[in-house]
Design an enzyme around this catalytic site. Structure first.
Site, PDB file in Angstrom:
ATOM      1  N   ARG A  69       0.892  -1.209   0.122  1.00 49.02           N
ATOM      2  CA  ARG A  69      -0.099  -0.004   0.045  1.00 49.02           C
ATOM      3  C   ARG A  69       0.847   1.214  -0.047  1.00 49.02           C
ATOM      4  O   ARG A  69       0.278   2.161  -0.230  1.00 49.02           O
ATOM      5  CB  ARG A  69      -0.974   0.172   1.201  1.00 49.02           C
ATOM      6  CG  ARG A  69      -2.053  -1.189   0.877  1.00 49.02           C
ATOM      7  CD  ARG A  69      -2.990  -1.409   2.076  1.00 49.02           C
ATOM      8  NE  ARG A  69      -2.187  -2.030   3.114  1.00 49.02           N
ATOM      9  CZ  ARG A  69      -2.665  -2.490   4.262  1.00 49.02           C
ATOM     10  NH1 ARG A  69      -3.932  -2.402   4.352  1.00 49.02           N
ATOM     11  NH2 ARG A  69      -1.932  -3.110   4.852  1.00 49.02           N
ATOM     12  N   GLU A 106       4.282  -8.504  13.748  1.00 51.56           N
ATOM     13  CA  GLU A 106       3.549  -8.993  14.964  1.00 51.56           C
ATOM     14  C   GLU A 106       3.144 -10.390  14.918  1.00 51.56           C
ATOM     15  O   GLU A 106       2.869 -11.116  15.661  1.00 51.56           O
ATOM     16  CB  GLU A 106       1.883  -8.242  14.870  1.00 51.56           C
ATOM     17  CG  GLU A 106       1.958  -6.675  15.000  1.00 51.56           C
ATOM     18  CD  GLU A 106       2.173  -6.143  13.599  1.00 51.56           C
ATOM     19  OE1 GLU A 106       1.373  -5.018  13.138  1.00 51.56           O
ATOM     20  OE2 GLU A 106       3.175  -6.416  13.012  1.00 51.56           O
TER      21      GLU A 106
END
Length: 182
Positions: A69, A106
């Site tokens: 993105r 994460e």
């Protein structure tokens, strides 16, 4: 976007939050609805351009967007600033030779790459663009990767910062602009 709504509030209102994606315990901030909204896209690109006005940043001569993105946003920002754009790719997407940096996110490990040939990075003043700053692994890897190639990373900018994860603490003094805090 209403006249009394801040850019951050507008972005937050249009962002779709998806719990437990891509794995349990991770909350995904889907900016696709913001990008699809003409006013939302304009707010984002204009806000990211403002990162060059942070104290001590000054001129940039390359905008680096992080896969994937960040590519969309980096292109718009580069056009507005009159610079070139660099796509920082996920591992395996560029032909060799490449500069590479591994990092932890994460939900696992990954690597970022940039071309080792064809682009002179030495001394280039770079603004790094990404969509979301969470734990900071991706953004820090991009900064380290560019520095190892000889670039000077003068600032970073993201659309959304998940402040409680304290990713900005890992940036080592690189000025950071975040348009919306979660």
């Amino acid at each position: 976007m209403s006249a009394d709504e801040s850019a951050g509030d507008y972005i937050a209102r249009l962002t779709r939050t998806v719990p437990d994606f891509p794995q349990p315990g991770v909350t995904f901030a889907d900016l696709t609805p913001v990008f699809a909204d003409p006013a939302g896209l304009r707010v984002i690109v204009n806000g990211l351009v403002e990162a060059v006005h942070a104290p001590g940043v000054g001129e940039v001569d390359l905008v680096a967007g992080i896969d994937s993105r960040g590519f969309l946003l980096g292109s718009g920002v580069a056009l507005m600033l009159g610079t070139g754009v660099l796509a920082i790719r996920k591992a395996g997407k560029l032909p060799p030779p490449v500069h590479s940096r591994e990092y932890t996110l994460e939900y696992g490990n990954a690597a970022l790459e940039i071309p080792a040939d064809g682009i002179a990075f030495e001394g280039r003043r770079v603004l790094v663009i990404d969509d979301v700053l969470a734990t900071g692994g991706t953004l820090c890897a991009a900064v380290d990767l560019l520095r190892s190639a000889g670039a000077e990373v003068v600032a970073a900018a993201v659309v959304v910062e998940i402040a409680q994860l304290r990713g900005r603490d890992l940036l080592g003094g690189v000025p950071l602009t975040a348009l919306s805090l979660q």
